[in-house]
Design an enzyme around this catalytic site. Structure first.
Site, PDB file in Angstrom:
ATOM      1  N   HIS A  55       0.812  -1.213   0.000  1.00 42.83           N
ATOM      2  CA  HIS A  55       0.000   0.000   0.000  1.00 42.83           C
ATOM      3  C   HIS A  55       0.849   1.268   0.000  1.00 42.83           C
ATOM      4  CE1 HIS A  55      -3.410  -2.578   1.032  1.00 42.83           C
ATOM      5  NE2 HIS A  55      -2.739  -3.039   2.069  1.00 42.83           N
ATOM      6  N   ASP A  56       1.617   1.473   1.058  1.00 42.87           N
ATOM      7  CA  ASP A  56       2.332   2.735   1.238  1.00 42.87           C
ATOM      8  C   ASP A  56       3.488   2.916   0.258  1.00 42.87           C
ATOM      9  OD1 ASP A  56       0.515   3.034   3.237  1.00 42.87           O
ATOM     10  OD2 ASP A  56       1.931   2.819   4.891  1.00 42.87           O
TER      11      ASP A  56
END
Length: 309
Positions: free
Chosen positions: A238-239
């Site tokens: 995600h990040d």
């Protein structure tokens, strides 16, 4: 590029920091820690340790919000481990956090570099909402804001409709989406499709050096959690994908623009990110958000691996 990172490290936050730290053209001018994957004391300590691991010990880290604006905090030790890094112990940091709060540091840097500062927000958006209260002109001062959060056309990851970062502080998220930033949203729609496969994790395991070794250990824990979701040993990045969208925008191959709102009520829908995809830009008083819908995934994964070599 001058980048301020607001984060809650967190395993995927760690890999996002590695991605940024490996880029000589990126100056990480500050890191704000927020509650989320762990308590803020843990996330701030992890940020300091990770910046030393990844070769950026000079970056100031500020402690931010310890709880949401309204509700009680929800932490995620089952995803990231009790220490936020999958139980992997890094050396104690040689520096302490700066005396400013995360919101104060962000505002000061935005005023110092007007129109030059990019912000990567990969945790709950509480620090940014507080910063908006300190400096309402923040959307004019910041060049670009990239947010990892939300689920637009796909299910959430903490409920049928809601993603974790937005769920952790819906009021703060709504304030940020309403503020008028030039905002890119990297939501579950694309992050759950952009995964580090078992083969990629094995390739990382073979990379020499302490940075790759520790990151591989973090991701081992993360992949164990995600095996229960995907059915195979792999993990969503995600990040790091949000970091890549910020510093390597050519990786974005498709996006749509729409005003985004955050639902603040409803037993099932509180925290839901609602994008009115019927409207063309200019038909709504709210500045549209650019929602990333497709990326060059293989190139991203290659760049992510290179950042740890």
């Amino acid at each position: 590029m001058r980048v301020f990172v607001d984060c809650d490290p967190g395993i995927d936050d760690a890999v996002a920091l590695a991605y940024l730290a490996a880029r000589p053209e990126v100056e990480i001018v500050g890191v704000g820690a927020v509650f989320g994957n762990g308590g803020v004391e843990v996330t701030a300590d992890n940020a300091l340790r990770l910046l030393e691991l990844y070769g950026r010990p000079e970056v100031p880290v500020a402690v931010g919000a310890s709880r949401p604006l309204v509700q009680e905090p929800r932490l995620a030790p089952h995803v990231h481990g009790e220490n936020g890094l999958g139980g992997v112990e890094l050396p104690a940091p040689t520096k302490a956090p700066v005396p400013e709060s995360a919101a104060e540091l962000l505002v000061r840097l935005a005023r110092e570099y007007p129109g030059e500062l990019d912000v990567l927000a990969v945790g709950p958006l509480t620090n940014l909402a507080i910063a908006l209260g300190l400096e309402p002109r923040l959307p004019e001062l910041v060049r670009k804001l990239v947010v990892m959060g939300g689920a637009v056309r796909v299910p959430g990851n903490v409920s049928s409709h809601v993603e974790a970062n937005i769920n952790n502080d819906p009021e703060a998220a709504e304030a940020v989406f309403a503020a008028g930033f030039d905002l890119d949203l990297v939501a579950l729609d694309i992050t759950m499709e952009t995964v580090a496969t078992g083969a990629w994790l094995e390739e990382l395991r073979a990379v020499p050096g302490v940075r790759a070794a520790r990151t591989s250990e973090f991701l081992d824990f993360y992949a164990d959690f995600y095996k229960g979701i995907f059915g195979v040993r792999q993990c969503a990045m995600h990040d790091p994908l949000a970091a890549a969208v910020l510093v390597d925008p050519h990786l974005v191959t498709e996006a749509v623009e729409a005003p985004v709102r955050v639902e603040l009520s409803g037993s099932l829908t509180r925290g839901m990110t609602v994008a009115d995809l019927r409207l063309s830009p200019g038909r709504d008083e709210r500045r549209p958000t650019r929602i990333i819908t497709a990326v060059a995934g293989e190139e991203f994964l290659g760049r992510m691996l290179d950042s740890l070599r």
